[in-house]
Scaffold this active site. Structure first.
Site, PDB file in Angstrom:
ATOM      1  N   HIS A 125       0.857  -1.195   0.000  1.00  0.00           N
ATOM      2  CA  HIS A 125       0.000   0.000   0.000  1.00  0.00           C
ATOM      3  C   HIS A 125       0.888   1.238   0.000  1.00  0.00           C
ATOM      4  CE1 HIS A 125      -2.909   3.019   1.198  1.00  0.00           C
ATOM      5  NE2 HIS A 125      -3.842   2.174   0.809  1.00  0.00           N
ATOM      6  N   GLU A 128       0.749   3.879   1.548  1.00  0.00           N
ATOM      7  CA  GLU A 128       1.064   4.411   2.890  1.00  0.00           C
ATOM      8  C   GLU A 128       2.231   3.640   3.509  1.00  0.00           C
ATOM      9  OE1 GLU A 128      -2.965   4.181   4.348  1.00  0.00           O
ATOM     10  OE2 GLU A 128      -3.520   5.785   2.954  1.00  0.00           O
TER      11      GLU A 128
END
Ligand code: PEP
Length: 253
Positions: free
Chosen positions: A96, A98
């Site tokens: 991901h 993030e």
């Protein structure tokens, strides 16, 4: 024809009471709208047991948000694929944006995590996506292509069909900005071509999800594109009504 997959990414949100209410509402909604798609919720690790019990016997599959590249040992704070499998996880998100941005995960680490997931019988949802600066510099295909190619380089050809890919433009995540259906379709088609270069037969079966501010009001047009096989849903997965509306858009009902 590929079945659609709608996967919620709760990120670092939730709590025991809120999770119970959200799952109960989603299950009640699914009983009304029916299930003609794959549907999953990727929850924070401490809630795996709770949500495993809550989704048992329903059409909802369980997923995690990260997995260690290592099998076991002195890796404080990490969670192994075998541990996730013990809680009946079907999916795990890897790479991901993030995690790439805040935890310094390189393409190679993401690839190792995808392999670790497969070794434990989990389906990795491999996230790829460009930043705004990269898109504006015309580098989208180069960046996203490199990200998927590093993962494909460590997979056996036979494992290509065991992954899910999620195209998540970084500039669209949590921002309210969404790629247009045409923009997303272009990248999805490029991704499928990369998959096909590794295993042509498998590439037509791999679900390629779009993620980045997918909401009830834009889901239908995105999901109508030929290479968009579902959504990885952040913010809208925290509201049962919104998540269900996206499920309905995926199912065409
Ligand atoms: C995500 O975190 O994977 C995501 C797509 O978030 P959002 O839907 O909130 O943009």
């Amino acid at each position: 024809m590929r079945r659609k997959l709608v996967a919620g990414n709760w990120k670092m949100n939730g709590g025991l009471a809120a999770n119970a209410a959200l799952i109960a509402d989603v299950k009640a909604g699914l009983a009304v709208v029916g299930v003609q798609a794959d549907i999953a919720v990727c929850v924070p690790a401490p809630y795996l047991a709770q949500v495993q019990a809550a989704v048992a016997g329903s059409a909802l599959a369980l997923g995690a948000q990260d997995v260690s590249a290592h099998a076991s040992g002195a890796y404080t704070g990490e969670v192994s694929g075998a541990m996730l499998a013990e809680f009946a996880c079907k999916y795990v998100i890897v790479g991901h944006s993030e995690r790439r941005a805040y935890h310094g995960e390189s393409d190679e680490v993401v690839a190792a995590k995808a392999v670790a997931a497969l070794k434990s019988g989990l389906t990795p949802i491999v996230c790829v996506g460009e930043t705004l600066a990269e898109r504006e510099a015309g580098q989208t295909n180069a960046v996203v292509g490199r990200q998927i190619d590093v993962v494909l380089s460590v997979l056996d050809a036979a494992d290509v069909e065991k992954i899910v890919v999620a195209y998540e433009p970084v500039w669209a995540i949590g921002t309210g900005k969404t790629a247009t259906p045409a923009m997303a379709q272009d990248v999805h088609a490029m991704l499928r071509a990369r998959l096909a270069a590794k295993n042509a037969g498998a590439a037509v079966r791999v679900q390629i999800l779009y993620g980045g501010s997918m909401k009830p009001d834009n889901a239908r047009e995105l999901l109508a594109m030929s290479d968009i096989d579902g959504g990885l849903i952040g913010g809208a997965a925290l509201k049962a009504a919104d998540f269900l509306a996206i499920v309905q858009a995926a199912q065409g009902n």
